[in-house]
Scaffold this active site. Structure first.
Site, short mmCIF file in Angstrom:
data_model
loop_
_atom_site.label_atom_id
_atom_site.label_comp_id
_atom_site.label_asym_id
_atom_site.label_seq_id
_atom_site.Cartn_x
_atom_site.Cartn_y
_atom_site.Cartn_z
N GLU A 51 -9.46 -4.13 1.98
CA GLU A 51 -8.28 -3.38 1.54
C GLU A 51 -8.27 -1.93 2.00
O GLU A 51 -7.25 -1.26 1.91
CB GLU A 51 -8.14 -3.46 0.01
CG GLU A 51 -9.26 -2.77 -0.72
CD GLU A 51 -9.28 -3.11 -2.21
OE1 GLU A 51 -8.60 -4.05 -2.64
OE2 GLU A 51 -10.00 -2.42 -2.95
N SER A 52 -9.38 -1.44 2.51
CA SER A 52 -9.39 -0.09 3.07
C SER A 52 -8.57 0.00 4.34
O SER A 52 -8.34 1.10 4.85
CB SER A 52 -10.83 0.34 3.36
OG SER A 52 -11.46 -0.62 4.19
#
Lengths: 263, 286
Positions: A51-52
Site C-alpha cells: 500500500e505504500s
C-alpha cells in the site's frame, strides 16, 4: 519428513494459496512472508503490491514496514498513495488481498482497532490502515493468523474490515460483488467459508494436529467440513526458501538501533 | 516563493500553538528533525494529522504536545504498538487525546480533496465496517447519476504541513523520489508548509520528466537538514534504520525511559545532530 514449526507450516500453506496470475495486495507481517515465499517458489510472476505504492515488487529480504526502500528499489513502478487506493485498489485491478488481524470471528470479519469499548479501550490496536477497503475492493481475500482463543473470538468488539458480515448473502445485500474472504490459513489448519452460511469451516488439518487441538484453540464451536484433508507437509524446497528469506531478513534488520551511531 | 531558512526559524514562523499539523511521510522521508524542533520549541495543543503516525507522533504525544490526532494506522510498522499513543488513549497520559480515525483510502482521498480545494472526498469505502459508527466525520453522499451511496469524509486542510525530501534548488523547488506517499497532496492542501531537505543544489537534475516536484511558489519554507528523516530514510541517501524501530518498542514502553531518551536526543539536541546519520551512510556508499 523434515521438521518444521507450526508457523512455518502456516506461512507455506498460505503461500500455496497464491498463483502466478494473482495481483496481490500484501499486508505486512505473515502475509508478506507468504506472498514472497510464493514468488520465490511456484509463482515467480505473481504481482505483489504494497500500500505504500510499490507495484510488482520483488524484495530480496522481507520489509519491516510497508514502505521499506527494498520494496521501491525492486518494484516495476511506484505510485503515490492516493493513486494506489483510487486507481489500483478501488479501480478493481487487484485480484487478491492478503490480510492478517488481531481478531477474527466465524464470518471472517476482522478487528485491528480496539479490544473493549471504542471510547475506553482495554487495548488500543493500530487500526485499520488499508484493510477496510482492501476487504471490499479486492476480488477475494485470504487471511492468515495463528489459531488462538484470543484471536478467534465469538463476537468482535469492533469490525475493522468486513468479511462475510452476519453470514449468508450479507455482502451482496450491501452491494458488494467481490468474493470476500475465501480462505483463512492458520498454524493448525485451513478454514473456508461454508458455501451457504459463509461460516468458516475446517477443510484441511496440518500434519501432526488433531481435531481436539483445533476445537480447544478456537473461541467459538468450530465446524469441520464433511471431507477434511491433511495439509501436505512443507517440501524441502519450500522450507529452504522460507528459512533463507527469514535469515536474510533477520540479518538485514539487525543493528544497534541506538539512533546514536557515530559518523 | 519558498524562503530558505534555518529549521528553527522555519518552525518558529510557521507552527503555532493550537495548529492542525500534518507531518507526512508514508514510512519514507518522515520529517523527524522538524518534528523534534517543534517539540523543542514547546508547541502545545497541536491537532496532529497523519495517515501512519509512527515513532515521531509517539514522541509528540508522549511529551504532551498534542490535543488530538486524525489518523488511519497508528503503530510501529512490523514491530507492534505505539506505547505513548496507547498510554494517551488508554490512560489519558500525559493528557487526553481526541482521536478521529479513518482508513488509509479515506485519508488519501481527503488530502487530495484538500489539495483540489474541494470541501469533501468521496470513496467506495467503509462498507460493513464499524468506523462510521464512532466517527461522525464519516458520512455518505448519493451519486446524482446512479443513486449509489458512497462514503464521504471532510477534506483535510492543515494549518501547516511538514515533509522531508531529497533535494531543493536555490529557488526552493523541491524534488521527491521513491515512495512519494501523500506528501505532495499534504503540502498542496495546507495553508503553510515546511520542507526539510538532504541537499540544496544548483540544479534539481531530476532523473525523469515525471519526477515529483513541488515548485518553490507552492512551498512556504525550505530548510537544509541532512539526515533529517532518520530513523526513517531518504531514498538514494541512506536506508531505513529498522533496528531503531525495533528498539523504540522498549524505549517507549516505559514513561521514564521515554523521558530520558527524549531529554538526551531531542531536548538537549540540535537539528545539526541529524547530519551524522546522513554522513555515515554516504561515506559507506562512496
Amino acid at each position: 519428513m523434515t521438521d518444521f514449526t507450526p508457523n512455518e507450516m502456516m506461512t507455506i500453506a498460505a503461500a500455496r494459496a497464491l498463483s502466478n496470475d494473482d495481483v496481490c495486495f500484501v499486508g505486512i507481517g505473515a502475509p508478506s512472508a507468504a506472498c514472497n515465499v510464493a514468488r520465490l517458489t511456484h509463482a515467480p510472476d505473481i504481482t505483489l503490491i504494497y500500500e505504500s505504492g510499490t507495484v510488482g515488487t520483488k524484495p530480496d529480504v522481507l520489509p519491516l514496514s510497508i514502505g521499506d526502500g527494498e520494496l521501491c528499489d525492486t518494484a516495476l513502478f511506484t505510485v503515490s498513495v492516493p493513486e494506489m487506493f483510487r486507481y489500483w485498489l478501488q479501480g478493481g485491478r487487484i485480484t487478491t488481498g492478503f490480510l492478517g488481524g488481531a481478531q477474527i470471528d466465524k464470518f471472517a470479519n476482522l478487528n485491528t482497532t480496539v479490544v473493549g469499548p471504542y471510547d475506553r479501550p482495554k487495548v488500543r490496536l493500530p487500526g485499520g490502515g488499508g484493510a477496510p477497503e482492501i476487504a471490499s475492493n479486492c476480488g477475494r481475500i485470504f487471511i492468515t493468523m495463528a489459531l488462538t482463543k484470543r484471536g478467534f473470538v465469538e463476537k468482535l468488539p469492533f469490525i475493522t474490515s468486513m468479511g462475510h458480515g452476519e453470514g449468508g448473502a450479507h455482502r451482496e445485500r450491501l452491494g458488494l460483488s467481490t468474493k470476500g474472504p475465501t480462505r483463512v490459513i492458520t498454524d493448525l489448519c485451513i478454514l473456508e467459508p461454508d458455501p451457504e452460511t459463509k461460516e468458516l469451516t475446517v477443510v484441511s488439518i496440518h500434519p501432526g494436529v488433531d481435531r481436539d487441538r483445533i476445537v480447544e484453540n478456537c473461541g467459538w464451536p468450530i465446524k469441520f467440513a464433511d471431507t477434511v484433508i491433511e495439509t501436505p507437509a512443507p517440501t524441502e524446497t519450500e522450507l529452504a526458501v522460507l528459512r533463507d528469506i527469514n535469515a536474510r531478513t533477520k540479518k538485514a534488520h539487525e543493528g544497534t538501533g541506538s539512533g546514536k551511531e557515530a559518523a | 516563493m519558498a524562503r530558505i531558512l534555518p529549521l528553527a526559524e522555519a518552525v518558529a514562523e510557521n507552527v503555532r500553538d493550537g495548529d492542525t499539523v500534518a507531518m507526512e511521510g508514508f514510512t519514507h522521508l518522515i520529517p523527524y528533525a522538524a518534528g523534534h524542533e517543534v517539540i523543542r520549541q514547546g508547541r502545545k495543543g497541536l491537532f496532529l494529522i497523519r495517515m501512519t503516525p509512527d515513532i515521531l507522533y509517539d514522541q509528540l504525544i508522549g511529551v504532551g504536545a498534542a490535543r488530538g490526532m486524525k489518523f488511519s494506522w497508528g503503530g510501529n510498522p512490523g514491530v507492534g504498538s505505539l506505547h505513548r499513543f496507547r498510554d494517551a488513549v488508554e490512560n489519558q497520559w500525559p493528557r487526553p487525546l481526541e482521536i478521529e480515525e479513518h482508513s488509509h483510502a479515506a485519508m488519501a482521498n481527503a488530502y487530495e480533496a484538500g489539495a483540489a480545494n474541494l470541501p469533501f472526498a468521496m470513496l467506495r469505502g467503509y462498507i460493513g465496517a464499524d468506523l462510521p459508527k464512532v466517527n461522525p466525520n464519516i458520512r455518505s453522499v448519493t451519486c446524482p447519476f446512479t443513486g449509489e451511496v458512497l462514503a464521504a469524509v471532510p477534506a483535510i486542510r492543515p494549518d501547516v504541513t511538514i515533509i522531508h525530501a531529497q533535494r531543493a534548488d536555490r529557488k526552493g523547488n523541491v524534488l521527491i523520489e521513491g515512495i512519494v506517499g501523500v506528501q505532495k497532496e499534504a503540502v498542496l492542501a495546507a495553508r503553510r508548509s515546511i520542507v526539510t531537505v538532504e541537499e540544496i543544489v544548483d540544479q534539481l537534475s531530476p532523473p525523469s520528466p515525471n519526477s515529483v516536484v513541488l515548485p518553490g511558489w507552492a512551498v512556504t519554507a525550505v530548510a537544509h537538514v541532512p539526515g533529517g528523516a532518520f530513523p526513517s530514510y531518504a531514498h538514494g541517501y541512506y536506508p531505513r534504520n529498522n533496528a531503531f524501530y525495533i528498539r523504540w518498542d522498549e524505549i517507549a514502553r516505559d514513561r521514564e525511559s521515554f523521558a530520558a531518551w527524549m531529554k538526551e536526543n531531542v531536548f538537549d539536541a540540535k537539528p545539526e545532530d541529524f547530519a551524522r546519520h546522513a554522513a555515515k551512510k554516504s561515506a559507506k556508499a562512496a
